[in-house]
Design a protein around this motif. Structure first.
Motif, PDB file in Angstrom:
ATOM      1  N   GLY A 180      92.535 -51.032  27.731  1.00 21.36           N
ATOM      2  CA  GLY A 180      91.196 -50.624  28.154  1.00 21.36           C
ATOM      3  C   GLY A 180      90.951 -49.156  27.923  1.00 21.36           C
ATOM      4  O   GLY A 180      89.875 -48.754  27.448  1.00 21.36           O
ATOM      5  N   LEU A 181      91.952 -48.318  28.216  1.00 17.63           N
ATOM      6  CA  LEU A 181      91.834 -46.887  27.939  1.00 17.63           C
ATOM      7  C   LEU A 181      91.681 -46.629  26.443  1.00 17.63           C
ATOM      8  O   LEU A 181      90.869 -45.798  26.032  1.00 17.63           O
ATOM      9  N   SER A 186      88.359 -45.048  22.034  1.00 19.24           N
ATOM     10  CA  SER A 186      87.797 -45.320  20.702  1.00 19.24           C
ATOM     11  C   SER A 186      86.271 -45.259  20.710  1.00 19.24           C
ATOM     12  O   SER A 186      85.662 -44.812  19.746  1.00 19.24           O
ATOM     13  N   LEU A 187      85.680 -45.700  21.802  1.00 20.63           N
ATOM     14  CA  LEU A 187      84.225 -45.635  21.916  1.00 20.63           C
ATOM     15  C   LEU A 187      83.733 -44.195  22.005  1.00 20.63           C
ATOM     16  O   LEU A 187      82.718 -43.842  21.420  1.00 20.63           O
ATOM     17  N   ILE A 188      84.466 -43.379  22.740  1.00 21.93           N
ATOM     18  CA  ILE A 188      84.094 -41.966  22.892  1.00 21.93           C
ATOM     19  C   ILE A 188      84.310 -41.217  21.580  1.00 21.93           C
ATOM     20  O   ILE A 188      83.445 -40.455  21.144  1.00 21.93           O
ATOM     21  N   ALA A 189      85.463 -41.441  20.964  1.00 22.32           N
ATOM     22  CA  ALA A 189      85.817 -40.708  19.748  1.00 22.32           C
ATOM     23  C   ALA A 189      85.057 -41.210  18.528  1.00 22.32           C
ATOM     24  O   ALA A 189      84.858 -40.465  17.564  1.00 22.32           O
ATOM     25  N   GLY A 190      84.671 -42.490  18.556  1.00 22.74           N
ATOM     26  CA  GLY A 190      84.062 -43.090  17.375  1.00 22.74           C
ATOM     27  C   GLY A 190      82.608 -42.834  17.294  1.00 22.74           C
ATOM     28  O   GLY A 190      81.917 -42.642  16.403  1.00 22.74           O
TER      29      GLY A 190
END
Length: 190
Positions: A180-181, A186-190
Motif C-alpha cells: 500500500g505504501l 507511486s501515485l505521488i511520484a508518478g
C-alpha cells in the motif's frame, strides 16, 4: 531457509505496482471476466485476502468484515456505473492496503461492527474502480463471487495462521502494508 524464502517473497512483492486502472473504460462483460477481475489485480488480491486473514485472526464472527466488504464492493461498483464520481480512488485503494495490512501486522482487534464499517468504506473505492471497468450485471456478479472466494481463502489462511507462529500473519500484514505504501508512493511520484 523457509523464513528467508518468505521474507524474499514478501520483499519482492513490493516492487509491483498493480493499480485498479481507474479511468480506463474497458466495457468488460460476462461472469467469468468479473470473477477473475479481482484476482488478477495485485492490489485487490492482497487487500481482499488480507481482509479475510485479519478477520479470521481477530474476531469470533469472522464472516462479518468480509461480508461487509463484498456487499459494499458491489455498492461502489453500482454507484460508479450510475455516474457517481468517487474522489481519489487509487489513493483510497492504497490506503486500504496500508490500513488493513497494519491491522493484520499488529493483530488489532476492533469491535466487529467497527471492522465491518472500516473495510466496507474501503470496499466502496475498490468497487468504484471495478465498476468503471465491468460492463454488465453478470460481470458484477462474477466480481462479487471472485471477491467472496478471495475472502474465503483469506479466512482459511487466517485460521491456519492461528495454529502457526504469530510472525507469519505479522509478516503477511507488513507485506500488504508495504504494498500500500509503495502504491501510494507511486501515485505521488508518478
Amino acid at each position: 531457509m523457509k523464513s528467508r524464502f518468505l521474507i524474499a517473497l514478501a520483499l519482492s512483492a513490493l516492487s509491483f505496482s498493480a493499480f485498479a486502472h481507474v479511468g480506463e473504460a474497458h466495457d468488460h462483460g460476462g461472469f467469468l471476466t468479473g470473477f477473475v477481475h479481482p484476482i488478477t489485480g495485485l492490489d485487490h488480491l492482497a487487500a481482499m485476502l488480507a481482509v479475510g486473514v485479519w478477520s479470521a485472526m481477530t474476531t469470533r464472527r469472522l464472516w462479518i468484515a468480509p461480508l461487509s466488504f463484498a456487499a459494499l464492493l458491489l455498492g461502489g461498483a453500482l454507484l460508479a456505473q450510475s455516474g457517481i464520481a468517487f474522489p481519489a480512488i487509487e489513493p483510497m485503494i492504497a490506503a486500504s492496503m496500508l490500513v488493513v495490512g497494519l491491522l493484520l501486522a499488529a493483530q488489532v482487534k476492533l469491535p466487529e461492527a467497527a471492522g465491518a464499517v472500516l473495510v466496507g468504506a474501503f470496499a466502496l473505492f475498490h468497487g468504484a474502480a471495478h465498476g468503471q471497468e465491468l460492463a454488465d450485471g453478470s460481470a458484477l456478479a462474477g466480481m462479487v463471487a471472485g471477491t467472496a472466494l478471495l475472502h474465503t481463502a483469506g479466512i482459511a489462511i487466517g485460521l491456519g495462521f492461528r495454529r502457526a507462529n504469530q510472525w507469519l500473519p505479522r509478516l503477511a500484514g507488513a507485506a500488504v502494508a508495504l504494498m500500500g505504501l509503495n502504491m501510494g508512493w507511486s501515485l505521488i511520484a508518478g
